[in-house]
Write a protein that holds these residues in place. Structure first.
Motif, PDB file in Angstrom:
ATOM      1  N   ARG A  55       0.812  -1.224   0.000  1.00  0.00           N
ATOM      2  CA  ARG A  55       0.000   0.000   0.000  1.00  0.00           C
ATOM      3  C   ARG A  55       0.839   1.265   0.000  1.00  0.00           C
ATOM      4  O   ARG A  55       0.301   2.364  -0.070  1.00  0.00           O
ATOM      5  N   LEU A  56       2.160   1.133   0.093  1.00  0.00           N
ATOM      6  CA  LEU A  56       3.031   2.311   0.219  1.00  0.00           C
ATOM      7  C   LEU A  56       3.461   2.859  -1.132  1.00  0.00           C
ATOM      8  O   LEU A  56       3.687   2.122  -2.077  1.00  0.00           O
ATOM      9  N   ALA A  57       3.618   4.166  -1.156  1.00  0.00           N
ATOM     10  CA  ALA A  57       4.253   4.827  -2.290  1.00  0.00           C
ATOM     11  C   ALA A  57       5.732   4.987  -1.945  1.00  0.00           C
ATOM     12  O   ALA A  57       6.134   4.815  -0.784  1.00  0.00           O
ATOM     13  N   ASP A  58       6.539   5.297  -2.937  1.00  0.00           N
ATOM     14  CA  ASP A  58       7.949   5.568  -2.671  1.00  0.00           C
ATOM     15  C   ASP A  58       8.078   6.908  -1.959  1.00  0.00           C
ATOM     16  O   ASP A  58       7.294   7.822  -2.193  1.00  0.00           O
ATOM     17  N   CYS A  59       9.074   7.006  -1.113  1.00  0.00           N
ATOM     18  CA  CYS A  59       9.355   8.290  -0.485  1.00  0.00           C
ATOM     19  C   CYS A  59       9.888   9.232  -1.555  1.00  0.00           C
ATOM     20  O   CYS A  59      10.763   8.846  -2.333  1.00  0.00           O
ATOM     21  N   PRO A  60       9.391  10.453  -1.582  1.00  0.00           N
ATOM     22  CA  PRO A  60       9.845  11.371  -2.622  1.00  0.00           C
ATOM     23  C   PRO A  60      11.206  11.984  -2.345  1.00  0.00           C
ATOM     24  O   PRO A  60      11.717  12.725  -3.158  1.00  0.00           O
TER      25      PRO A  60
END
Length: 136
Positions: A113-118
């Motif tokens: 469910r996580l996006a990459d850290c920007p």
């Protein structure tokens, strides 16, 4: 002498959390770690934020010493926002928070469910983070 920033807690950890809390501050700072940006650039880079909220968050971070606003006397006026040295000092902290968030999601079996850290990890941020964790 600088006027004291209003409404900041006396406990250091609570103060730090208050200064960086909010849905957008970390994301805005991530963008400013890479260099100065105009308001229109930040609006494009953080597409789900309204201009009103973006300006509000920038003003709060400016009041807390994390962001510098440079106004250029030209027509039309040009305003650049950049991270101050104090703001830049948050880079290793935000990197560590990003890593902890990934660890937390992993522990709860929610990595999918996580996006990459920007955040773009600079060598200096890694060195600062390592210094911080080794001194604790």
């Amino acid at each position: 002498m600088k006027k004291p920033v209003k409404h900041l807690p006396m406990l250091p950890a609570e103060r730090a959390l208050k200064v960086i809390s909010g849905r957008w501050k970390a994301i805005i700072l991530y963008q400013l770690f890479e260099g100065a940006k105009r308001l229109s650039e930040l609006n494009r880079l953080v597409p789900h934020i309204s201009q009103k909220v973006l300006i509000q968050q920038l003003r709060e971070m400016e009041e807390h010493g994390l962001v510098h606003r440079e106004i250029y006397p030209q027509v039309p006026p040009r305003v650049d926002y950049s991270a101050t040295p104090l703001g830049m000092s948050l880079e290793p902290i935000l990197l560590t928070l990003c890593e902890w968030g990934r660890h937390h999601a992993s522990e709860l079996d929610e990595l999918d469910r996580l996006a990459d850290c920007p955040i773009v990890v600079s060598d200096s941020a890694l060195e600062k983070r390592d210094e911080m964790t080794s001194s604790v």
